[in-house]
Design a protein around this motif. Sequence first.
Motif, short mmCIF file in Angstrom:
data_model
loop_
_atom_site.label_atom_id
_atom_site.label_comp_id
_atom_site.label_asym_id
_atom_site.label_seq_id
_atom_site.Cartn_x
_atom_site.Cartn_y
_atom_site.Cartn_z
N ASN A 125 0.85 -1.19 0.00
CA ASN A 125 0.00 0.00 0.00
C ASN A 125 0.88 1.24 0.00
OD1 ASN A 125 -1.65 2.22 1.73
ND2 ASN A 125 -3.04 0.91 0.52
N GLU A 126 0.73 2.04 -1.04
CA GLU A 126 1.57 3.23 -1.20
C GLU A 126 0.75 4.49 -0.92
OE1 GLU A 126 4.90 4.90 -1.31
OE2 GLU A 126 5.00 2.92 -2.28
N GLU A 127 1.17 5.27 0.08
CA GLU A 127 0.50 6.53 0.38
C GLU A 127 0.95 7.61 -0.61
OE1 GLU A 127 0.77 7.88 4.34
OE2 GLU A 127 -0.15 6.09 5.21
N HIS A 128 0.00 8.44 -1.02
CA HIS A 128 0.30 9.52 -1.96
C HIS A 128 0.75 10.78 -1.21
CE1 HIS A 128 -1.23 6.95 -5.00
NE2 HIS A 128 -2.50 7.05 -4.62
N ASP A 129 1.54 11.58 -1.89
CA ASP A 129 1.99 12.85 -1.32
C ASP A 129 1.08 14.00 -1.73
OD1 ASP A 129 4.19 11.74 0.03
OD2 ASP A 129 5.36 11.72 -1.83
N PHE A 130 0.98 14.23 -3.01
CA PHE A 130 0.17 15.33 -3.52
C PHE A 130 -1.27 14.92 -3.77
CE2 PHE A 130 4.47 16.67 -4.58
CZ PHE A 130 4.45 18.01 -4.22
N ALA A 131 -1.46 13.71 -4.29
CA ALA A 131 -2.80 13.31 -4.72
C ALA A 131 -3.78 13.24 -3.55
CB ALA A 131 -2.74 11.96 -5.43
N LYS A 132 -3.29 13.07 -2.33
CA LYS A 132 -4.19 13.01 -1.19
C LYS A 132 -4.93 14.34 -0.98
CE LYS A 132 -1.29 11.86 1.95
NZ LYS A 132 -0.67 11.53 3.25
N LEU A 133 -4.35 15.43 -1.47
CA LEU A 133 -4.98 16.74 -1.32
C LEU A 133 -6.17 16.91 -2.25
CD1 LEU A 133 -1.79 18.97 -1.00
CD2 LEU A 133 -3.23 18.06 0.82
N ILE A 134 -6.28 16.03 -3.22
CA ILE A 134 -7.44 16.07 -4.11
C ILE A 134 -8.27 14.80 -3.97
CG2 ILE A 134 -6.45 17.68 -5.78
CD1 ILE A 134 -5.62 15.35 -7.49
N GLY A 135 -8.10 14.12 -2.80
CA GLY A 135 -9.00 13.02 -2.49
C GLY A 135 -8.48 11.62 -2.70
N PHE A 136 -7.23 11.48 -3.13
CA PHE A 136 -6.67 10.15 -3.36
C PHE A 136 -5.56 9.91 -2.31
CE2 PHE A 136 -8.27 11.58 -7.44
CZ PHE A 136 -9.09 10.52 -7.80
N ASP A 137 -5.90 9.20 -1.24
CA ASP A 137 -4.96 9.03 -0.14
C ASP A 137 -3.88 7.99 -0.41
OD1 ASP A 137 -6.31 10.95 1.27
OD2 ASP A 137 -7.60 9.50 2.32
N ASN A 138 -4.27 6.84 -0.99
CA ASN A 138 -3.31 5.75 -1.18
C ASN A 138 -3.80 4.81 -2.27
OD1 ASN A 138 -5.06 3.65 0.17
ND2 ASN A 138 -4.76 5.07 1.89
N SER A 139 -2.89 3.93 -2.68
CA SER A 139 -3.22 2.93 -3.70
C SER A 139 -2.52 1.63 -3.35
CB SER A 139 -2.76 3.39 -5.09
OG SER A 139 -3.43 4.57 -5.48
N ASP A 140 -3.16 0.51 -3.66
CA ASP A 140 -2.53 -0.80 -3.52
C ASP A 140 -1.78 -1.13 -4.81
OD1 ASP A 140 -3.29 -1.40 -0.94
OD2 ASP A 140 -5.19 -2.31 -1.56
N VAL A 141 -0.51 -1.47 -4.67
CA VAL A 141 0.30 -1.89 -5.82
C VAL A 141 0.46 -3.40 -5.74
CG1 VAL A 141 2.50 -1.65 -7.01
CG2 VAL A 141 1.52 0.30 -5.78
N VAL A 142 0.00 -4.09 -6.76
CA VAL A 142 -0.02 -5.56 -6.76
C VAL A 142 0.85 -6.09 -7.90
CG1 VAL A 142 -1.46 -7.62 -6.88
CG2 VAL A 142 -2.36 -5.54 -5.82
N ALA A 143 1.61 -7.13 -7.62
CA ALA A 143 2.41 -7.80 -8.65
C ALA A 143 2.31 -9.31 -8.45
CB ALA A 143 3.86 -7.35 -8.60
N GLN A 144 2.37 -10.03 -9.53
CA GLN A 144 2.27 -11.49 -9.47
C GLN A 144 3.31 -12.12 -10.37
OE1 GLN A 144 -1.12 -14.05 -11.25
NE2 GLN A 144 -1.71 -13.83 -9.08
N ALA A 145 3.89 -13.23 -9.90
CA ALA A 145 4.87 -13.97 -10.69
C ALA A 145 4.52 -15.45 -10.66
CB ALA A 145 6.27 -13.74 -10.14
N VAL A 146 4.80 -16.12 -11.77
CA VAL A 146 4.55 -17.56 -11.89
C VAL A 146 5.84 -18.24 -12.32
CG1 VAL A 146 3.18 -19.36 -13.01
CG2 VAL A 146 2.17 -17.10 -12.59
N ALA A 147 6.21 -19.30 -11.63
CA ALA A 147 7.41 -20.06 -11.99
C ALA A 147 7.09 -21.54 -12.03
CB ALA A 147 8.53 -19.79 -10.99
N THR A 148 7.84 -22.26 -12.82
CA THR A 148 7.67 -23.70 -12.91
C THR A 148 9.03 -24.38 -12.80
OG1 THR A 148 6.62 -25.48 -14.19
CG2 THR A 148 7.87 -23.84 -15.44
N TRP A 149 9.05 -25.68 -12.84
CA TRP A 149 10.28 -26.44 -12.65
C TRP A 149 10.16 -27.76 -13.42
CZ3 TRP A 149 6.49 -25.40 -9.23
CH2 TRP A 149 5.71 -26.48 -8.80
#
Length: 380
Positions: A125-149
């Motif tokens: 969860n990444e908190e915003h610096d400027f965007a929170k002043l216009i109503g956007f406090d934070n965003s969830d950053v999601v990443a996924q990886a798949v590996a096999t063997w």
Amino acid sequence: MRFRIIKEEKGAVLPIVALFLLFVAFGMAALVVDAGTLYNTRKSMVTAADAGALAGAKEMEKVLGVTDASQISQIKANAISIAKSLAIKNGAEGEPVVELKKMNIELADGSVSNRDVIVVTVTKNEEHDFAKLIGFDNSDVVAQAVATWGYSTQVTGGQIFPLFMLEEAYIKGETILHAGKVTLENGEVSDPNRGYVKLEEGENGQKIINDTLAGINMDRQFIINQVLVSETGQANSMINAIEDRMKTAAGLGTPDERKQFMSGLIPIVISEAAIEDAESKPNAHINLTIQYFAVYTIHDVIVSDGNDNNKDAVGSSYALTKTDFTKVSQPASYVPDFAKGTLIGEFTGEKIELTTVIKDNDQDPLPGYEGLSRYSKLVK
């Protein structure tokens, strides 16, 4: 007397424009700064997911060939724990989601294989610096990886040695290459076949082999069940090539890099005992089928045999030590009296860097011989 009030309205719009520009500039700053932060966080999360998936897949390599259910269950638990730990270590927040599941994976030839994979999903969860002043406090950053063997049933790249060993000799634990003639299962001997693999047709076959052994021409590919043709020639012709490889390895920065460069995959083959016109052509090539691959590390090459001076066989002055793979202080002596060109080394079972081609069914149980090469790889 009349007085006319003249209203000058030209400057009235300036404050409005200024406020508008300030608002736009602020919004752009919010977009640039916060978007840049999100981008960097996204890269960090991708790294974390990749690290977790690869670590988990490497642990899952241990299930290959295992039939005991409790042992498999323990390996899976370890893989999940390791994947979570590595993802967190690389920046993931909270507890990553790790799944062991079946998934359709597109193969190099365009076909699809339903295979076992490990999926790692990380969130921050990444908190915003400027965007929170216009109503956007934070965003969830999601990443996924798949590996096999799987087992290395098709490999390409610089760490394939153009050599072979018969399965019978490999199972017996032999590690010396090119010490003598290749003896087939039926007792026949091919002279002067000493374990080379023909890489290309043409008159310069030995040069191609030597270049590959030296690390000059290293982009090769072998496949399980591929039929190889042995290359005739004298083993001592590759001494300079092996020494060139040693010199290159000695100049690398770390022991792991040096060991890596001196290691490669050797096809372990089943002889079909197919000597073409064996009686009339004693120097004929042997047809051999790849059964699997084994990791081999070259430690030394015999540059002088005892017949030259009635003493012990002598190794190369460019050989590398087995500890940190730096140049030896003096050439080693060997008994018994190995022939010139004999390779001294070991089948290590360790993983080496190469380009593995994911193949359908390469996760199926295969004979669990020591040193059988396995791989883990990101697929999405």
